[in-house]
Design an enzyme around this catalytic site. Structure first.
Site, PDB file in Angstrom:
ATOM      1  N   GLU A 179       1.105  -1.100  -0.061  1.00 16.18           N
ATOM      2  CA  GLU A 179      -0.165   0.098   0.282  1.00 16.18           C
ATOM      3  C   GLU A 179       0.645   1.455   0.149  1.00 16.18           C
ATOM      4  O   GLU A 179       0.467   2.055  -0.746  1.00 16.18           O
ATOM      5  CB  GLU A 179      -0.791   0.057   0.653  1.00 16.18           C
TER       6      GLU A 179
ATOM      7  N   ARG B  60       0.350   3.616  -3.280  1.00 18.67           N
ATOM      8  CA  ARG B  60       0.203   4.925  -2.748  1.00 18.67           C
ATOM      9  C   ARG B  60       1.295   6.024  -2.873  1.00 18.67           C
ATOM     10  O   ARG B  60       1.761   7.282  -3.365  1.00 18.67           O
ATOM     11  CB  ARG B  60      -0.984   5.051  -1.555  1.00 18.67           C
TER      12      ARG B  60
ATOM     13  N   ASP C  25      -3.963 -10.155  -7.607  1.00 19.61           N
ATOM     14  CA  ASP C  25      -4.856  -9.112  -9.442  1.00 19.61           C
ATOM     15  C   ASP C  25      -3.171  -8.155  -9.823  1.00 19.61           C
ATOM     16  O   ASP C  25      -3.050  -8.598 -10.850  1.00 19.61           O
ATOM     17  CB  ASP C  25      -6.219  -8.454  -9.385  1.00 19.61           C
TER      18      ASP C  25
ATOM     19  N   GLU D 259     -11.750  -0.229 -10.399  1.00 19.42           N
ATOM     20  CA  GLU D 259     -11.539  -1.181 -11.471  1.00 19.42           C
ATOM     21  C   GLU D 259     -12.457  -1.164 -13.064  1.00 19.42           C
ATOM     22  O   GLU D 259     -12.001  -1.433 -13.885  1.00 19.42           O
ATOM     23  CB  GLU D 259     -11.517  -2.557 -10.922  1.00 19.42           C
TER      24      GLU D 259
ATOM     25  N   THR E 210      -0.919   0.372 -10.294  1.00 19.13           N
ATOM     26  CA  THR E 210      -2.041  -0.364  -9.796  1.00 19.13           C
ATOM     27  C   THR E 210      -3.070   0.561  -9.506  1.00 19.13           C
ATOM     28  O   THR E 210      -4.375   0.877  -8.869  1.00 19.13           O
ATOM     29  CB  THR E 210      -1.680  -1.117  -9.051  1.00 19.13           C
TER      30      THR E 210
END
Length: 572
Positions: free
Chosen positions: A188, A192, A320, A453, A537
């Site tokens: 994360e 981010r 994913d 998504e 992503t």
């Protein structure tokens, strides 16, 4: 005179029917000539009528656009009330091309949504990780790293919200401190914070973002100090102690371990320091040693041995973005021989994905199932709805037949993901769906936390096909968010997409991803062109720059886009 009368008689015999009855061949020729002339006259008349109809249709369309453009010019759009110094879009011309005023209007509506979300964050949660809009307070979900602020930097810049971007930049320069006794998620924090800072640097050229990105990346690096090089997924930012969460049984998570490549390779490219790239690329080399024939990896990996643990195979949660980064590092590396193994691994994984594809009854919705051992589970996460965009993005690397096959699959999957939204009373998707014979799809976990998504895939499909249907679907989803998730002080998710009961959290990725992809869905393709940028992503665009070969060291600091006065992003 006799000769004249004789010549006249000869000429008149050609109009006498008896002449042709005695000469059938000439009769046939005459008939054919008559038919040909009749058909020619009829065809010309038809073309004239069709042309007149087209002119009337075009006239009506021009009148409609003139009316809508007039309304748009006089509309008191909410963002005008802010202190932003950015000029409003010229909705009639951009790079010399006529721009669809409906797209421009929708783009402004999305921009208004971003301003509403951002202004609420500024007012009630400034410097905190996320805003709780219902209670109007900030919470530190990620250790107090200002996640929403950093996640929003590139969105603010792309939308031209200059004053908001400058205030955020000043907070990063003056107040952002990573020396925290906090156990952070490597995944994360990378997608981010590292991704958000690098994107802000690539867009603005402001070195403060690069220095901060280097600072936090240096604090994350000890996570890769394992026997195999597969990183631990948790690390203390102040002390560098790394470990895995207890609930994994000591294993590392596939997505968490394979979704740092874009950011750390980009950091090496921009600083000239090879250590970042070496750490993350070693992960792929380790996984490639035992890469299965179908390219499908379980979601748990042993960080000591670098081997897979028996667990679920999925393109949803915890699996994913590993597959996403195999493709995107190949794109980031200019699709050269140096990154060929990424593409080869991705194509192998796509063969495996095909083995998971199933269709519902009775509507034949295409979905990606999950796998445990040899058993398929008829379940698909909304998280897996990134896959249509990924597949479409990668389809061009195949030959013509394979390219068409995978693009068709992407379009079929996107239709399913859109129906995740359309199938509920609120028109917002649940977290996951189950499929049963004769029932198509039913919501499993019924919350919606403002995920991006499906919108992400619609953005890619629109960019790659030009099909405006994907814009319409995106607009419908945006309107559902506006109706169900917009509150006085920001946006919230839903506890249940069937009842519409709201929660109390504005996720940082709503500003970083959902609103950004919606904005780009209604922007010209020159705005963050896919030929020049690759999205991580978390939807942070990173500039594609020449790949540095092993052993070469050089700084690459001059990668900023054109200055604002020259027209950022080709006129936007």
């Amino acid at each position: 005179m006799a000769r004249t009368r004789s010549s006249s008689s000869i000429r008149w015999r050609y109009v006498n029917p008896a002449y042709y009855l005695k000469r059938p061949k000439r009769l046939a020729l005459l008939f054919m000539a008559f038919v040909s002339i009749s058909f020619f006259v009829w065809d010309r008349q038809t073309l004239v009528r069709e042309h007149e109809e087209e002119l009337l249709t075009l006239k009506d369309e021009v009148e409609r656009l003139q009316i809508e453009l007039g309304e748009l010019k006089h509309e008191d759009v909410p963002y005008k009330k802010t202190n932003t110094t950015t000029k409003k879009f010229d909705v009639t011309k951009m790079n010399g091309l006529v721009v669809d005023p409906i797209e421009a209007q929708r783009r402004e509506k999305v921009k208004d949504a971003m301003l509403h979300a951002w202004t609420s964050y500024e007012k009630y949660a400034w410097g905190h990780d996320e805003l709780q809009p219902q209670s109007k307070n900030g919470v530190d979900s990620f250790g107090g790293l200002g996640a929403t602020l950093i996640d929003s930097l590139d969105t603010l810049y792309i939308m031209g919200l200059d004053e908001q971007f400058q205030r955020a930049r000043d907070w990063v320069a003056d107040s952002l401190d990573f020396n925290k006794n906090y156990d952070a998620s490597v995944f994360e924090t990378t997608i981010r914070v590292v991704g958000g800072l690098l994107s802000a640097y690539d867009l603005s050229g402001d070195n403060v973002f690069l220095e901060k990105a280097k600072d936090i990346a240096d604090r994350l690096l000890p996570a890769w100090n394992t026997p195999s090089g597969i990183p631990y997924n948790i690390i203390n930012l102040a002390h560098g102690n790394a470990h895995n969460p207890g609930w994994t049984g000591g294993d590392s998570i596939l997505a968490d371990s394979g979704t740092e490549q874009l950011e750390f390779i980009a950091l090496t490219q921009r600083t000239g320091d090879a250590k970042y790239q070496e750490k993350v690329e070693n992960v792929i080399l380790v996984l490639n040693k035992t890469f299965p024939e179908d390219g499908l990896l379980p979601i748990y990996i042993n960080p000591h041995r670098g081997t897979n643990s028996h667990s679920t195979i999925t393109f949803g949660a915890m699996g994913d973005s590993f597959y996403e980064y195999l493709l995107k590092v190949w794109i980031q590396g200019n699709k050269t021989a140096e990154v060929k193994h990424y593409r080869e691994m991705w194509e192998t994984s796509m063969k495996g994905l095909l083995s998971l594809v199933r269709k519902t009854a009775p509507s034949s919705f295409t979905y990606i199932s999950e796998k445990i051992g040899n058993s398929l589970i008829d379940k698909m996460d909304e998280l897996a709805c990134f896959a249509p965009g990924m597949i479409a993005l990668g389809s061009s690397g195949y030959g013509a037949d394979e390219s068409r096959k995978f693009l068709n699959l992407a379009e079929e999957l996107a239709w399913t993901c859109y129906n995740f939204y359309q199938s509920t009373p609120t028109k917002l998707a649940g977290e996951n769906y189950f499929f049963h014979s004769g029932q198509d799809m039913t919501v499993g976990t019924s919350w919606n936390i403002l995920r991006p998504e499906t919108v992400e895939s619609l953005f890619y499909l629109w960019r790659l096909t030009g099909n405006k249907t994907y814009q319409e679907w995106g607009w419908n989803i945006f309107q559902a968010f506006e109706k169900n998730s917009r509150v006085e002080s920001g946006y919230v998710g839903l506890k249940d997409v069937n009842t519409g009961v709201k929660d109390n959290m504005m996720q940082s990725f709503f500003l970083a991803e959902t609103l950004k992809y919606l904005y780009l869905l209604f922007s010209p393709p020159s705005v963050v062109s896919l030929d020049e940028w690759v999205f991580n992503t978390e939807a942070h665009p990173l500039k594609i720059v020449p790949r540095i070969a092993p052993g070469e060291q050089r700084k690459h600091n001059n990668i900023r886009v054109r200055a604002r006065k020259e027209g950022r992003f080709g006129g936007v």
